[in-house]
Motif scaffolding. Structure first.
Motif, mmCIF file in Angstrom:
data_model
loop_
_atom_site.group_PDB
_atom_site.id
_atom_site.type_symbol
_atom_site.label_atom_id
_atom_site.label_comp_id
_atom_site.label_asym_id
_atom_site.label_seq_id
_atom_site.Cartn_x
_atom_site.Cartn_y
_atom_site.Cartn_z
ATOM 1 N N ASN A 77 -12.057 -105.846 -13.229
ATOM 2 C CA ASN A 77 -13.624 -105.203 -13.962
ATOM 3 C C ASN A 77 -13.520 -103.661 -13.135
ATOM 4 O OD1 ASN A 77 -14.298 -107.450 -15.108
ATOM 5 N ND2 ASN A 77 -16.139 -108.191 -13.645
ATOM 6 N N ALA A 78 -13.267 -102.962 -12.416
ATOM 7 C CA ALA A 78 -13.103 -102.256 -12.214
ATOM 8 C C ALA A 78 -12.227 -100.941 -12.773
ATOM 9 C CB ALA A 78 -13.399 -101.805 -10.494
ATOM 10 N N ILE A 79 -10.799 -101.980 -12.974
ATOM 11 C CA ILE A 79 -9.827 -101.130 -13.473
ATOM 12 C C ILE A 79 -9.719 -101.843 -15.544
ATOM 13 C CG2 ILE A 79 -8.844 -100.699 -11.993
ATOM 14 C CD1 ILE A 79 -6.491 -102.626 -12.146
ATOM 15 N N SER A 80 -10.369 -102.866 -16.143
ATOM 16 C CA SER A 80 -10.119 -102.997 -16.604
ATOM 17 C C SER A 80 -9.846 -102.361 -18.091
ATOM 18 C CB SER A 80 -10.780 -104.898 -17.306
ATOM 19 O OG SER A 80 -11.573 -104.079 -17.613
ATOM 20 N N HIS A 81 -9.698 -103.028 -18.850
ATOM 21 C CA HIS A 81 -9.575 -101.766 -20.887
ATOM 22 C C HIS A 81 -10.595 -102.878 -21.208
ATOM 23 C CE1 HIS A 81 -8.040 -105.959 -20.759
ATOM 24 N NE2 HIS A 81 -8.198 -106.812 -21.396
#
Length: 216
Positions: free
Chosen positions: A197-201
């Motif tokens: 979630n910290a890097i998701s699109h």
């Protein structure tokens, strides 16, 4: 109340990291066919707003593989069901070269509609909110913000992208194409939900929308 058109509890949890009040809306609208995500999300947002009469967001997402000219893109869900994730990965890796290394990206477009017109485009996202992605390529935060009118109810668009490459399947977590999508040496399926979630699109798109929505 802001309605998120989804039955996916995970999407709602992720959205609540950026939005104070959001509730899921189970509404099955008919998706249009398009080679890009934005028209699909915009159509869904208009349909959902007409259904509920209150502010709504709709997202559309897909995996875009460079060696396959962006395939499966907007057709990612259909291709997953018919061709299968592993087969897509095999095709992509067969087409890779030393220069592209099966490069790919996950993209998400969030469309917002509340029946009113919109002002200026959102301010850029504070990248500090994506603490686990400080080394990401600048293209990964590129967005396409637009107000889509076309003579109908306006829709505001927010796009998020995360760059990666297609690899042999690894990991037991996630869903969909997560096992074959590697970002910074780790597949999405090898990450915890918090790491992903910290890097998701989708998270990138939600962060930008959340900043803009808080000012309305």
């Amino acid at each position: 109340m802001l309605h998120y058109v989804t039955t996916n509890a995970g999407k709602v949890r992720e959205a609540r990291e950026y939005l104070d009040q959001v509730t899921p809306l189970d509404y099955d609208y008919q998706e249009i066919q398009s080679e890009t995500l934005a028209p699909i999300a915009a159509y869904g947002a208009r349909a959902a707003f007409e259904h509920v009469g209150e502010p709504v967001i709709v997202d559309d997402a897909g995996l875009f593989i460079d060696a396959l000219d962006g395939f499966p893109g907007p057709y990612s869900a259909f291709v997953e069901e018919t061709l299968g994730v592993e087969q897509v990965g095999q095709i992509a890796r067969a087409q890779q070269t030393d220069s592209d290394r099966a490069s790919a990206s996950f993209r998400c477009v969030i469309a917002y509609c509340d029946g009113e017109s919109f002002g200026a485009t959102p301010e850029p996202v504070d990248r500090g909110r994506r603490g686990q992605d400080l080394a990401a390529d600048e293209r990964a935060t590129a967005t396409t913000d637009d107000t889509v009118d076309s003579g109908t109810v306006p829709v505001k668009l927010f796009e998020g992208t995360v760059l990666g490459r297609i690899v042999e399947p690894r990991g037991e977590g996630g869903f969909g194409y997560d096992p074959i999508f590697e970002h910074n040496g780790t597949t999405f399926a090898e990450m915890t939900a918090e790491e992903k979630n910290a890097i998701s699109h989708r998270g990138r798109a939600l962060a930008k929308f959340g900043d803009w929505f808080a000012k309305r």
